[in-house]
Design an enzyme around this catalytic site. Structure first.
Site, PDB file in Angstrom:
ATOM      1  CE1 TYR A 155      -3.779   2.463   0.674  1.00 30.46           C
ATOM      2  CE2 TYR A 155      -2.385   3.279   2.453  1.00 30.46           C
ATOM      3  CZ  TYR A 155      -3.496   3.422   1.634  1.00 30.46           C
ATOM      4  OH  TYR A 155      -4.316   4.528   1.766  1.00 30.46           O
ATOM      5  CE  LYS A 159      -3.648   5.324  -1.596  1.00 36.83           C
ATOM      6  NZ  LYS A 159      -4.645   5.853  -2.546  1.00 36.83           N
TER       7      LYS A 159
HETATM    8  P1  NAD Z   1     -13.497   3.848   1.311  1.00 41.13           P
HETATM    9  O1  NAD Z   1     -13.238   2.385   1.397  1.00 41.13           O
HETATM   10  O2  NAD Z   1     -14.558   4.462   2.164  1.00 41.13           O
HETATM   11  O3  NAD Z   1     -13.788   4.275  -0.189  1.00 41.13           O
HETATM   12  C1  NAD Z   1     -13.050   3.774  -1.269  1.00 41.13           C
HETATM   13  C2  NAD Z   1     -13.985   3.691  -2.463  1.00 41.13           C
HETATM   14  O4  NAD Z   1     -13.240   3.234  -3.598  1.00 41.13           O
HETATM   15  C3  NAD Z   1     -15.137   2.709  -2.270  1.00 41.13           C
HETATM   16  O5  NAD Z   1     -16.365   3.354  -2.585  1.00 41.13           O
HETATM   17  C4  NAD Z   1     -14.825   1.582  -3.234  1.00 41.13           C
HETATM   18  O6  NAD Z   1     -15.968   0.931  -3.761  1.00 41.13           O
HETATM   19  C5  NAD Z   1     -14.053   2.328  -4.304  1.00 41.13           C
HETATM   20  N1  NAD Z   1     -13.215   1.450  -5.119  1.00 41.13           N
HETATM   21  C6  NAD Z   1     -12.398   0.443  -4.691  1.00 41.13           C
HETATM   22  N2  NAD Z   1     -11.809  -0.162  -5.735  1.00 41.13           N
HETATM   23  C7  NAD Z   1     -12.266   0.479  -6.851  1.00 41.13           C
HETATM   24  C8  NAD Z   1     -12.023   0.306  -8.241  1.00 41.13           C
HETATM   25  N3  NAD Z   1     -11.202  -0.652  -8.692  1.00 41.13           N
HETATM   26  N4  NAD Z   1     -12.650   1.131  -9.109  1.00 41.13           N
HETATM   27  C9  NAD Z   1     -13.494   2.090  -8.663  1.00 41.13           C
HETATM   28  N5  NAD Z   1     -13.756   2.309  -7.364  1.00 41.13           N
HETATM   29  C10 NAD Z   1     -13.155   1.498  -6.466  1.00 41.13           C
HETATM   30  O7  NAD Z   1     -12.086   4.511   1.604  1.00 41.13           O
HETATM   31  P2  NAD Z   1     -11.630   6.004   1.971  1.00 41.13           P
HETATM   32  O8  NAD Z   1     -11.037   5.955   3.327  1.00 41.13           O
HETATM   33  O9  NAD Z   1     -12.681   6.997   1.647  1.00 41.13           O
HETATM   34  O10 NAD Z   1     -10.390   6.126   0.971  1.00 41.13           O
HETATM   35  C11 NAD Z   1     -10.377   6.968  -0.157  1.00 41.13           C
HETATM   36  C12 NAD Z   1      -8.953   7.120  -0.621  1.00 41.13           C
HETATM   37  O11 NAD Z   1      -8.169   7.748   0.401  1.00 41.13           O
HETATM   38  C13 NAD Z   1      -8.238   5.797  -0.930  1.00 41.13           C
HETATM   39  O12 NAD Z   1      -7.394   5.972  -2.054  1.00 41.13           O
HETATM   40  C14 NAD Z   1      -7.404   5.570   0.311  1.00 41.13           C
HETATM   41  O13 NAD Z   1      -6.290   4.751   0.057  1.00 41.13           O
HETATM   42  C15 NAD Z   1      -7.009   6.985   0.660  1.00 41.13           C
HETATM   43  N6  NAD Z   1      -6.594   7.198   2.043  1.00 41.13           N
HETATM   44  C16 NAD Z   1      -7.451   6.952   3.073  1.00 41.13           C
HETATM   45  C17 NAD Z   1      -7.016   7.169   4.365  1.00 41.13           C
HETATM   46  C18 NAD Z   1      -7.917   6.918   5.547  1.00 41.13           C
HETATM   47  O14 NAD Z   1      -7.418   6.953   6.668  1.00 41.13           O
HETATM   48  N7  NAD Z   1      -9.210   6.709   5.363  1.00 41.13           N
HETATM   49  C19 NAD Z   1      -5.728   7.632   4.616  1.00 41.13           C
HETATM   50  C20 NAD Z   1      -4.885   7.881   3.542  1.00 41.13           C
HETATM   51  C21 NAD Z   1      -5.340   7.664   2.256  1.00 41.13           C
END
Ligand code: NAD
Length: 249
Positions: A155, A159
């Protein structure tokens, strides 16, 4: 309104507690027409409809070139332009280095890194023709500090790849007035970690966050509004940390 009449495509935005949907909601409030792209058509449509009639929900797997291109064709058919792309779709897996199998690597890198490339390639011809556009890529503090929070090393690698890809795109697209920037969220409370963080883990994490709270989706949406809108008109290739001070560098 900061995004009046702008057309914004946001991937992974059907998850209503997620960063993508919070961004979609804020963009809609600021006047944008929002296109939600996520894996499930019904969920994407329901999320878009909850924002109002002007918005669109589409199904596409961001790592599938045909599905991505078909979705962008539909966007152009309906709105005729694309001003903002938010590459937000991502998945994580809390596994250790030696447990990473080919399928883990493929799954995590495919969504975050290949997905960012394919979605960007799909919108760039339009943004170039418009001579304007903003691409916002959601990376992670995990890329900068080598994980250690939730996701595994693959991961972090995915990123970190997004950071490099975005900076290279920023150089190449600058002359066309297309800006590309990243957000590196810290730990934000969404479904990505839901139920997977124990109270002990939360306490340990909070000890390392000067602002003494986990982030919420609004914190990221506001950063995405800055980068998506003309508020950031002279910024390209930047990495915007939104992590409560978890990483100060
Ligand atoms: P989440 O799981 O709530 O949402 C992720 C969304 O991406 C989901 O709706 C899922 O269906 C969709 N998805 C997954 N695979 C997909 C694909 N192949 N094609 C299209 N859509 C797809 O997660 P989140 O926490 O809202 O994360 C959003 C972004 O932020 C991600 O890239 C995650 O890595 C990043 N992020 C999150 C955090 C955190 O702490 N929540 C921290 C750093 C980065």
């Amino acid at each position: 309104m900061l995004l009046k009449d702008k057309v914004a495509v946001i991937t992974g935005a059907a998850s209503v507690r997620g960063l993508g949907f919070a961004t979609a909601k804020l963009y809609a409030e600021q006047g944008a027409k929002v296109v939600i792209i996520d894996l499930n058509a019904d969920a994407s449509q329901a999320a878009a409809a909850s924002l109002g009639a002007a918005h669109l929900g589409l199904a596409a797997n961001v790592s599938n070139e045909q599905q991505v291109n078909a979705a962008i064709e539909q966007v152009l058919g309906k709105y005729g332009r694309i001003d903002i792309l938010v590459n937000n779709a991502g998945i994580t897996q809390p596994i250790k280095l030696m447990d990473i199998k080919r399928e883990n690597y493929d799954a995590v890198l495919d969504v975050s890194l290949r997905g960012t490339l394919l979605m960007s390639q799909a919108v760039i011809p339009t943004m170039r023709a418009q001579q304007s556009g903003s691409i916002v890529c959601i990376s992670s503090v995990s890329a900068q500090r080598g994980g250690g929070i939730f996701g595994g090393p693959h991961y972090s690698a995915a990123k970190a790849g997004v950071l490099g890809l975005a900076k290279a795109m920023a150089r190449e697209l600058g002359p066309d007035n297309v800006r590309v920037n990243c957000i590196t969220p810290g730990l934000i409370q969404t479904d990505i970690t839901a139920g997977k963080l124990s109270d002990e883990m939360k306490t340990a994490i909070l000890a390392g966050i000067p602002l003494n709270r986990l982030g919420d989706a609004q914190d990221i949406a506001r950063a995405a509004l800055f980068l998506g809108s003309d508020l950031s008109s002279y910024s390209t290739g930047i990495t915007l940390d939104v992590n409560g001070g978890m990483l100060i560098h």
